[in-house]
Design a protein around this motif. Structure first.
Motif, PDB file in Angstrom:
ATOM      1  N   TRP A  27       0.813  -1.219   0.000  1.00  8.84           N
ATOM      2  CA  TRP A  27       0.000   0.000   0.000  1.00  8.84           C
ATOM      3  C   TRP A  27       0.840   1.259   0.000  1.00  8.84           C
ATOM      4  O   TRP A  27       0.432   2.272  -0.578  1.00  8.84           O
ATOM      5  CB  TRP A  27      -0.972  -0.026   1.177  1.00  8.84           C
ATOM      6  CG  TRP A  27      -1.966  -1.125   1.064  1.00  8.84           C
ATOM      7  CD1 TRP A  27      -2.049  -2.248   1.823  1.00  8.84           C
ATOM      8  CD2 TRP A  27      -3.002  -1.235   0.077  1.00  8.84           C
ATOM      9  NE1 TRP A  27      -3.071  -3.056   1.383  1.00  8.84           N
ATOM     10  CE2 TRP A  27      -3.669  -2.462   0.309  1.00  8.84           C
ATOM     11  CE3 TRP A  27      -3.418  -0.433  -0.974  1.00  8.84           C
ATOM     12  CZ2 TRP A  27      -4.741  -2.881  -0.460  1.00  8.84           C
ATOM     13  CZ3 TRP A  27      -4.491  -0.858  -1.755  1.00  8.84           C
ATOM     14  CH2 TRP A  27      -5.135  -2.063  -1.492  1.00  8.84           C
TER      15      TRP A  27
ATOM     16  N   SER B 229       0.236   3.723  -3.034  1.00 11.02           N
ATOM     17  CA  SER B 229      -0.196   5.097  -2.741  1.00 11.02           C
ATOM     18  C   SER B 229       0.797   6.109  -3.295  1.00 11.02           C
ATOM     19  O   SER B 229       0.400   7.148  -3.844  1.00 11.02           O
ATOM     20  CB  SER B 229      -0.381   5.285  -1.234  1.00 11.02           C
ATOM     21  OG  SER B 229       0.840   5.133  -0.531  1.00 11.02           O
TER      22      SER B 229
ATOM     23  N   VAL C 123      -3.987   5.988   3.084  1.00 12.74           N
ATOM     24  CA  VAL C 123      -4.021   4.708   2.355  1.00 12.74           C
ATOM     25  C   VAL C 123      -2.974   3.758   2.920  1.00 12.74           C
ATOM     26  O   VAL C 123      -3.258   2.585   3.215  1.00 12.74           O
ATOM     27  CB  VAL C 123      -3.783   4.926   0.845  1.00 12.74           C
ATOM     28  CG1 VAL C 123      -3.532   3.586   0.146  1.00 12.74           C
ATOM     29  CG2 VAL C 123      -4.966   5.624   0.215  1.00 12.74           C
ATOM     30  N   ALA C 124      -1.750   4.255   3.099  1.00  7.28           N
ATOM     31  CA  ALA C 124      -0.674   3.410   3.611  1.00  7.28           C
ATOM     32  C   ALA C 124      -0.944   2.983   5.054  1.00  7.28           C
ATOM     33  O   ALA C 124      -0.684   1.834   5.427  1.00  7.28           O
ATOM     34  CB  ALA C 124       0.654   4.155   3.524  1.00  7.28           C
TER      35      ALA C 124
ATOM     36  N   GLY D 159      -3.787   0.395   5.062  1.00  9.75           N
ATOM     37  CA  GLY D 159      -3.309  -0.857   4.496  1.00  9.75           C
ATOM     38  C   GLY D 159      -2.410  -1.607   5.454  1.00  9.75           C
ATOM     39  O   GLY D 159      -2.486  -2.833   5.577  1.00  9.75           O
TER      40      GLY D 159
ATOM     41  N   VAL E 151      -9.121   0.377   2.484  1.00 12.27           N
ATOM     42  CA  VAL E 151      -8.426   1.539   1.923  1.00 12.27           C
ATOM     43  C   VAL E 151      -9.202   2.155   0.755  1.00 12.27           C
ATOM     44  O   VAL E 151      -8.701   3.080   0.104  1.00 12.27           O
ATOM     45  CB  VAL E 151      -7.013   1.144   1.443  1.00 12.27           C
ATOM     46  CG1 VAL E 151      -6.186   0.579   2.582  1.00 12.27           C
ATOM     47  CG2 VAL E 151      -7.093   0.134   0.295  1.00 12.27           C
TER      48      VAL E 151
ATOM     49  N   LEU F 208      -8.139   5.768  -1.064  1.00 13.27           N
ATOM     50  CA  LEU F 208      -7.486   5.450  -2.338  1.00 13.27           C
ATOM     51  C   LEU F 208      -8.208   6.134  -3.499  1.00 13.27           C
ATOM     52  O   LEU F 208      -7.568   6.685  -4.404  1.00 13.27           O
ATOM     53  CB  LEU F 208      -7.464   3.936  -2.545  1.00 13.27           C
ATOM     54  CG  LEU F 208      -6.666   3.422  -3.753  1.00 13.27           C
ATOM     55  CD1 LEU F 208      -5.197   3.791  -3.622  1.00 13.27           C
ATOM     56  CD2 LEU F 208      -6.823   1.908  -3.886  1.00 13.27           C
TER      57      LEU F 208
END
Length: 218
Positions: free
Chosen positions: A126, A130, A177-178, A181, A187, A191
């Motif tokens: 992720w 991302s 997002v990271a 994830g 996400v 995302l």
């Protein structure tokens, strides 16, 4: 267009335009963080997505002041502005060259540097995805800032001040997002927001960049 892209890539490498400098800065940030927050692995795992995203964002800033400055200094920017190629296309190519020499290497380096920050196993995919989706927006926004400040003395400082607020939405959703994830959470929403921001900047900002550059070249 391809010839212009090849030319900008050569200029970026010859002038120290970002490849080695950005990666070195990214590495320094990643290495220094454990010294500042302590070696606790749980703490590092928690902040790793945000630190990687912030380091990548700041690394992208390093070469923005040279994005149009070299063409301004040798007079080729005036030639490009009067060339048959649309100025919007010229600036899009310059943004692409910046991403290829700065953003893409950061995307590839992030999973490796994530090991130093004890990034959870689920976060490597992720953080890479991302950054892959979000860093093009950083280059396009940076091109807009460079067009605003081209020809100004000490324009690099002003460029950073102008661009940083515009980078905030990409930073927020990219890091989210990271983080999600890495935590095993959904996400989808951040995302999609990140992708929407990137697509919006790619679609709209070249026209704004071309407009302000035409004003600056008068």
């Amino acid at each position: 267009m391809i010839a212009l892209l090849v030319r900008d890539l050569r200029l970026a490498f010859r002038a120290g335009g970002g490849f080695g400098l950005g990666l070195a800065f990214f590495l320094i940030v990643t290495v220094m963080v454990p010294f500042s927050v302590g070696p606790n692995s749980d703490t590092l795992s928690l902040i790793a997505p945000g630190i990687l995203w912030l380091g990548a964002l700041l690394a992208c800033l390093l070469s923005l002041d040279r994005l149009l400055a070299l063409d301004w200094e040798d007079g080729s920017l005036d030639l490009l502005a009067t060339a048959p190629l649309p100025l919007e296309g010229v600036l899009s190519i310059k943004a692409l060259a910046h991403w290829l020499t700065t953003g893409l290497p950061l995307v590839l380096a992030a999973p490796v540097l994530g090991v130093l920050l004890n990034l959870p196993a689920g976060g490597y995919l992720w953080i890479t995805l991302s950054l892959l989706i979000g860093t093009p927006a950083l280059s396009v926004v940076g091109t807009f800032g460079a067009a605003l400040t081209v020809g100004l003395k000490r324009g690099g400082l002003l460029l950073s001040l102008l661009v940083m607020p515009l980078y905030v939405p990409t930073l927020i959703f990219g890091a989210e997002v990271a983080r999600r994830g890495a935590s095993g959470m959904s996400v989808e929403t951040p995302l999609l927001m990140l992708a929407g921001i990137t697509l919006g900047t790619i679609a709209l900002l070249p026209f704004a960049s071309a407009a302000v550059l035409r004003v600056n070249l008068r």
